[in-house]
Design a protein around this motif. Structure first.
Motif, PDB file in Angstrom:
ATOM      1  N   PHE A   1     -16.810  -6.321 107.378  1.00  0.00           N
ATOM      2  CA  PHE A   1     -17.382  -7.568 107.881  1.00  0.00           C
ATOM      3  C   PHE A   1     -18.856  -7.365 108.213  1.00  0.00           C
ATOM      4  N   ARG A   2     -19.142  -6.299 108.976  1.00  0.00           N
ATOM      5  CA  ARG A   2     -20.509  -6.044 109.425  1.00  0.00           C
ATOM      6  C   ARG A   2     -21.432  -5.649 108.279  1.00  0.00           C
ATOM      7  N   LYS A   3     -20.857  -5.156 107.180  1.00  0.00           N
ATOM      8  CA  LYS A   3     -21.667  -4.794 106.016  1.00  0.00           C
ATOM      9  C   LYS A   3     -22.081  -6.018 105.201  1.00  0.00           C
TER      10      LYS A   3
ATOM     11  N   THR B   1     -21.121   0.324 110.308  1.00  0.00           N
ATOM     12  CA  THR B   1     -22.422  -0.196 109.892  1.00  0.00           C
ATOM     13  C   THR B   1     -22.816  -1.339 110.816  1.00  0.00           C
ATOM     14  N   ASN B   2     -24.118  -1.423 111.125  1.00  0.00           N
ATOM     15  CA  ASN B   2     -24.644  -2.498 111.970  1.00  0.00           C
ATOM     16  C   ASN B   2     -23.907  -2.571 113.306  1.00  0.00           C
TER      17      ASN B   2
ATOM     18  N   PHE C   1     -19.568 -14.084 104.695  1.00  0.00           N
ATOM     19  CA  PHE C   1     -19.256 -13.688 106.066  1.00  0.00           C
ATOM     20  C   PHE C   1     -18.480 -14.795 106.784  1.00  0.00           C
ATOM     21  N   LYS C   2     -18.910 -16.025 106.608  1.00  0.00           N
ATOM     22  CA  LYS C   2     -18.237 -17.135 107.260  1.00  0.00           C
ATOM     23  C   LYS C   2     -16.816 -17.294 106.723  1.00  0.00           C
ATOM     24  N   ARG C   3     -16.634 -17.083 105.423  1.00  0.00           N
ATOM     25  CA  ARG C   3     -15.296 -17.193 104.839  1.00  0.00           C
ATOM     26  C   ARG C   3     -14.376 -16.113 105.405  1.00  0.00           C
TER      27      ARG C   3
ATOM     28  N   TYR D   1     -17.494  -8.236 120.742  1.00  0.00           N
ATOM     29  CA  TYR D   1     -16.709  -8.824 119.652  1.00  0.00           C
ATOM     30  C   TYR D   1     -17.237  -8.365 118.294  1.00  0.00           C
ATOM     31  N   TRP D   2     -18.559  -8.328 118.169  1.00  0.00           N
ATOM     32  CA  TRP D   2     -19.162  -7.924 116.892  1.00  0.00           C
ATOM     33  C   TRP D   2     -18.772  -6.494 116.527  1.00  0.00           C
TER      34      TRP D   2
END
Length: 299
Positions: free
Chosen positions: A278-280, A245-246, A287-289, A270-271
């Motif tokens: 993560f991307r979802k 995803t994304n 996300f930061k956590r 990296y993304w």
């Protein structure tokens, strides 16, 4: 590229009001691009022909100087600073410098950020000298808080810009950080990774990559995020059903030095390597956590 500086006359609210005052300057600058913020203005353009580049720069610098004069300000051409990116022996009519400081970042004409890293290390060393004077009077806990408050911000300021510095300069930053942590924690035997764990912080390079991932997340999920950053990334478009995803489209680099080692290429790489969950994620705090506990970023 030519930069100009102007003095704000609007006190503590200078940046906002000065931007409003300069707002119509952009309608007069036609041949080159203009960036303005508070009392800093930069004119920049590019061309394979140095003669054409010089003509466009000089033409619009004269227009800008005339606009300042017509609006109650007096330009001082002697203080104009210029920098040329790339190698050329052409004798430009305006004065050029090898380095240019913009908003606390020292840019050099080779974009290796060697001067900036040296400046960062000097600032941190000055603060470290103060730490050593009072090391016996301050507890380790307080010293650690001071380290995170007054030193780490220097290590991370605009780090996405200079992340692709030379490996020697990156090691130089890590060496300085390790020396400071040994003093702060009173630990002279542990390795660097153990010192980072004890201090509750991640490595400098890992933190820079995490900042890139947060920037990509904001580009995808914040509607009012700066357009110039959003334009650097693009969701991959395909007729096939992908498992992720994304997923972003990886741009094709034109050079190794300035292509592979660039934000638009490395951040996308990296993304895409992040786990799919993560991307979802759509919540910023979540996300930061996840990033803080993720051990993927091994360089």
């Amino acid at each position: 590229m030519v930069g100009e500086k102007r003095r704000s006359v609007y006190g503590t609210d200078g940046p906002m009001f000065f931007n409003m005052f300069l707002n119509d300057l952009i309608f007069h600058i036609k041949s080159v691009k203009l960036n303005t913020y508070a009392d800093d203005c930069q004119l920049h353009t590019s061309d394979v022909d140095p003669v054409a580049l010089e003509q466009r720069i000089n033409h619009d610098v004269q227009i800008a100087n005339k606009w300042f004069e017509d609006n109650g300000m007096k330009a001082n051409p002697a203080k104009h600073q210029g920098m040329v990116l790339g190698k050329t022996d052409y004798p430009f009519s305006f004065s050029t410098t090898r380095c240019l400081e913009l908003f606390g970042i020292t840019l050099d004409n080779e974009l290796n950020f060697k001067e900036h890293i040296s400046s960062v290390c000097k600032k941190i060393n000055n603060q470290f000298s103060v730490f050593k004077r009072f090391g016996e009077l301050i507890s380790t806990e307080i010293m650690l808080h001071l380290y995170k408050t007054f030193m780490l911000p220097h290590f991370h300021y605009c780090s996405m810009i200079w992340h692709f510095c030379n490996s020697e300069d990156s090691v130089k930053l890590d060496t300085l950080n390790r020396r400071i942590l040994r003093f702060v924690l009173k630990d002279w035997d542990s390795n660097y990774d153990d010192l980072l764990d004890k201090a509750g912080v991640c490595g400098l390079a890992n933190r820079r990559i995490q900042n890139m991932m947060i920037c990509i997340f904001n580009c995808l999920h914040l509607g009012k995020y700066p357009c110039y950053l959003k334009q650097l990334i693009k969701l991959r478009s395909t007729a096939y059903s992908l498992r992720g995803t994304n997923i972003l489209s990886l741009p094709k680099p034109f050079t190794t030095t300035y292509g592979l080692n660039s934000f638009s290429y490395s951040s996308v790489k990296y993304w895409n390597s992040l786990p799919d969950h993560f991307r979802k994620t759509v919540d910023y705090s979540e996300f930061k956590r996840k990033l803080l506990v993720h051990a993927l970023f091994l360089l």
